[in-house]
Design an enzyme around this catalytic site. Structure first.
Site, PDB file in Angstrom:
ATOM      1  N   ASP A   1      -0.383  -9.236  -5.573  1.00  0.00           N
ATOM      2  CA  ASP A   1       0.471  -9.216  -4.248  1.00  0.00           C
ATOM      3  C   ASP A   1      -0.048  -8.612  -2.999  1.00  0.00           C
ATOM      4  O   ASP A   1      -1.072  -9.226  -2.829  1.00  0.00           O
ATOM      5  CB  ASP A   1       0.874  -7.765  -5.080  1.00  0.00           C
TER       6      ASP A   1
ATOM      7  N   GLU B   1      -0.872  -4.159  -7.087  1.00  0.00           N
ATOM      8  CA  GLU B   1      -1.911  -3.407  -6.753  1.00  0.00           C
ATOM      9  C   GLU B   1      -1.560  -2.337  -5.303  1.00  0.00           C
ATOM     10  O   GLU B   1      -1.755  -1.439  -4.724  1.00  0.00           O
ATOM     11  CB  GLU B   1      -3.754  -3.714  -5.776  1.00  0.00           C
TER      12      GLU B   1
ATOM     13  N   HIS C   1      -2.825  -4.858   6.441  1.00  0.00           N
ATOM     14  CA  HIS C   1      -1.243  -4.318   6.035  1.00  0.00           C
ATOM     15  C   HIS C   1      -0.745  -4.192   7.697  1.00  0.00           C
ATOM     16  O   HIS C   1       0.414  -3.655   8.099  1.00  0.00           O
ATOM     17  CB  HIS C   1      -1.592  -2.683   5.974  1.00  0.00           C
TER      18      HIS C   1
END
Length: 576
Positions: A169, A238, A547
């Site tokens: 993921d 995760e 991110h």
């Protein structure tokens, strides 16, 4: 352990604070310590156990590790230096990135809503097509529908297997930021000039997942047969703490192999960090900070807002929040703190470390004044302070439903990342200490997890509860066969591979403390030898995009990760 708070009173627990991960990294890189996020290095090496004299009475604690060179090394040079292999590898990673396996904070069980996970099934088909030998020669099992477990049976089944982890993921991409990306977030674009592969998951962590599969595919192509079984375990949530993926995979593996049934685990983590020109530090993560969410609820009385009390539940909650933020956890800096070993390594080898700081670091083991100076420096600098303490951040607040109605209940959530010397209980006790003081101040009752130490009053009561908790991870060993093989493999891959022909490149191997948590949180029972490491050379731009917009990784760094996994499998067979 009671600790003194900044208001001069005593607390049952440590103090907390907050600071963005990227700000830590940027600041640390600028002073030449090249920490990944809030990474802390522990220097631990095989070849300098006794230390060597630096100058005067200074003793080295950061010596070189001898490389472990495997006898089976057929394709390492191919992986690192062949143009066609690189082209093919970049294409594999690029296509993996193009499949948007986004995961959210709350997700359904895979069996209940397969459509929710459509891209994951697409990703599985891609892996089957891309790694034919892996799917022909290894046993693939699916755990909880989407968790992928591959087993390469060794010739000596009595040996404990070696386990590699990664997650399928990725964090979602905010649609409002798509235009801010230099290349579309799921394009997997490769820019040959910068050597960067772009896209969500390029660095967290489809790069590692593809590297692990590619290393094994190449070993199979080379005719290698492991003595020790090799396992791949790929979770799929995760980024939402792994309750559907890693938790089930870990339980499945423990049921099959038993407690302490695995030789070692390699999962995502930090890599090889440039400190000075030509000076690099490899930093496997050997520990993770703990985690606890504390829910504080101020229960009061309702009524019409035209006749308010002196303080509404929102007002009381706000005062408590202010008190919590004004009383951060104090530093817990001791010489056994992993940060001190990092500082020691930097003091011995970095040319960018200020002279006064270097002097205090080297004198700290025998000089109390130098230890105090170090603590003062670290705790007063926003770039360092959260590296030596528990952090506290108020992240969620809810109170009131209408402008003319008094809020009967106000609730907020406090997130903590727990220092390795502390615990969940110590951290929660610190919050409860301040909550009880506020309850007394406003004439409220007080309860912790529903048990009252001050009875509920006519005004109401404050309740403190734990919503989610994880103790700090066990610290993985930095001595013994598992560590020696890991460190020696890193040294060989970079010293004799990545840096081959470079006289100016120097590598040291240390370890790191992780401020957040990986899927390994579920795997503690399987082995004490858990190392979170991606054998890639990282820099400030790499961390700034994790991110975030423009996530990317250098193709050359992806190749070094493949080479490391290839060698590590062989070195474990030959040296454990």
């Amino acid at each position: 352990m009671a600790m003194r708070l900044q208001d001069g009173s005593k607390s049952l627990g440590p103090k907390g604070g907050r600071s963005p991960l990227r700000r830590h990294l940027h600041g640390l890189l600028t002073v030449g310590l090249a920490l990944a996020g809030t990474a802390l290095y522990v220097v631990s090496q095989r070849s300098s156990r006794e230390g060597v004299i630096l100058s005067g009475k200074e003793v080295s604690r950061c010596g070189k590790i001898e490389p472990i060179v495997p006898s089976f090394k057929k394709s390492v040079d191919l992986i690192l230096h062949d143009a066609e292999f690189k082209r093919s590898s970049v294409e594999k990673l690029s296509k993996a990135i193009q499949i948007p396996t986004e995961i959210w904070d709350v997700n359904p069980e895979p069996a209940d809503d397969p459509e929710w996970y459509a891209h994951f099934y697409e990703f599985h088909r891609f892996l089957e097509q891309t790694f034919p030998l892996v799917h022909e020669r290894l046993t693939r099992e699916k755990v909880n529908e989407l968790g992928l477990l591959y087993t390469w049976e060794g010739s000596e089944p009595e040996l404990k297997p070696v386990l590699f982890m990664a997650h399928q993921d990725v964090v979602p991409v905010n649609k409002e930021t798509w235009d801010d990306w230099e290349y579309p977030p799921f394009s997997g674009h490769y820019d040959e000039k910068s050597d960067l592969v772009w896209g969500r998951g390029s660095n967290d962590c489809k790069n590692l997942l593809i590297a692990e599969l590619e290393a094994i595919e190449q070993l199979l192509l080379d005719g290698y047969q492991p003595k020790r079984s090799v396992i791949l375990s790929f979770g799929f949530d995760e980024e939402s703490s792994g309750p559907l993926g890693a938790r089930h995979l870990a339980a499945f593996l423990e049921d099959r192999y038993g407690r302490d049934g695995i030789f070692s685990i390699i999962d995502e983590g930090f890599g090889v960090l440039p400190i000075d020109e030509g000076l690099f530090v490899a930093s496997p993560i050997t520990a993770e900070k703990g985690y606890v969410d504390v829910v504080v609820t101020v229960n009061g009385k309702g009524g019409h807002s035209s006749v308010p009390p002196d303080h509404t539940t929102i007002g009381v909650a706000s005062d408590l929040i202010t008190v919590l933020e004004d009383n951060p956890f104090g530093p817990d800096f001791e010489l056994d703190n992993p940060l001190f070993s990092l500082l020691t390594c930097a003091a011995e080898h970095s040319k960018r470390l200020p002279k006064d700081l270097r002097k205090h670091i080297l004198r700290a083991p025998k000089n109390k004044a130098s230890r105090k100076m170090l603590e003062k420096f670290l705790s007063s600098d926003v770039r360092f302070r959260d590296l030596i303490r528990t952090t506290r951040a108020v992240d969620v607040f809810n109170g009131g439903i209408k402008a003319n109605a008094l809020p009967e209940v106000s609730t907020f959530v406090v997130n903590h990342r727990i220092d390795i010397h502390s615990s969940v209980e110590e951290t929660v006790a610190a919050d409860a200490y301040f909550a009880e003081k506020i309850a007394k101040k406003y004439g409220y009752g007080f309860a912790r997890n529903g048990e009252f130490s001050i009875p509920e009053t006519e005004l109401g009561y404050i309740d403190v509860k734990v919503a989610k908790a994880l103790e700090p991870a066990p610290v993985s060993p930095t001595s013994g066969a598992a560590w020696d093989i890991l460190a020696g493999t890193i040294q060989d891959v970079f010293e004799n591979g990545v840096f081959a022909g470079r006289d100016d490149a120097e590598l040291y191997v240390s370890t790191t403390l992780m401020p957040a948590n990986t899927d390994t949180r579920y795997y503690w029972n399987l082995t004490k030898n858990i190392y979170r490491f991606v054998a890639s050379i990282l820099d400030a731009s790499t961390f700034e995009t994790i991110h975030s917009v423009n996530e990317s990784i250098k193709a050359s760094s992806h190749l070094s990760a493949i080479a490391f996994i290839y060698e590590y499998i062989v070195n474990v067979d030959e040296n454990a």
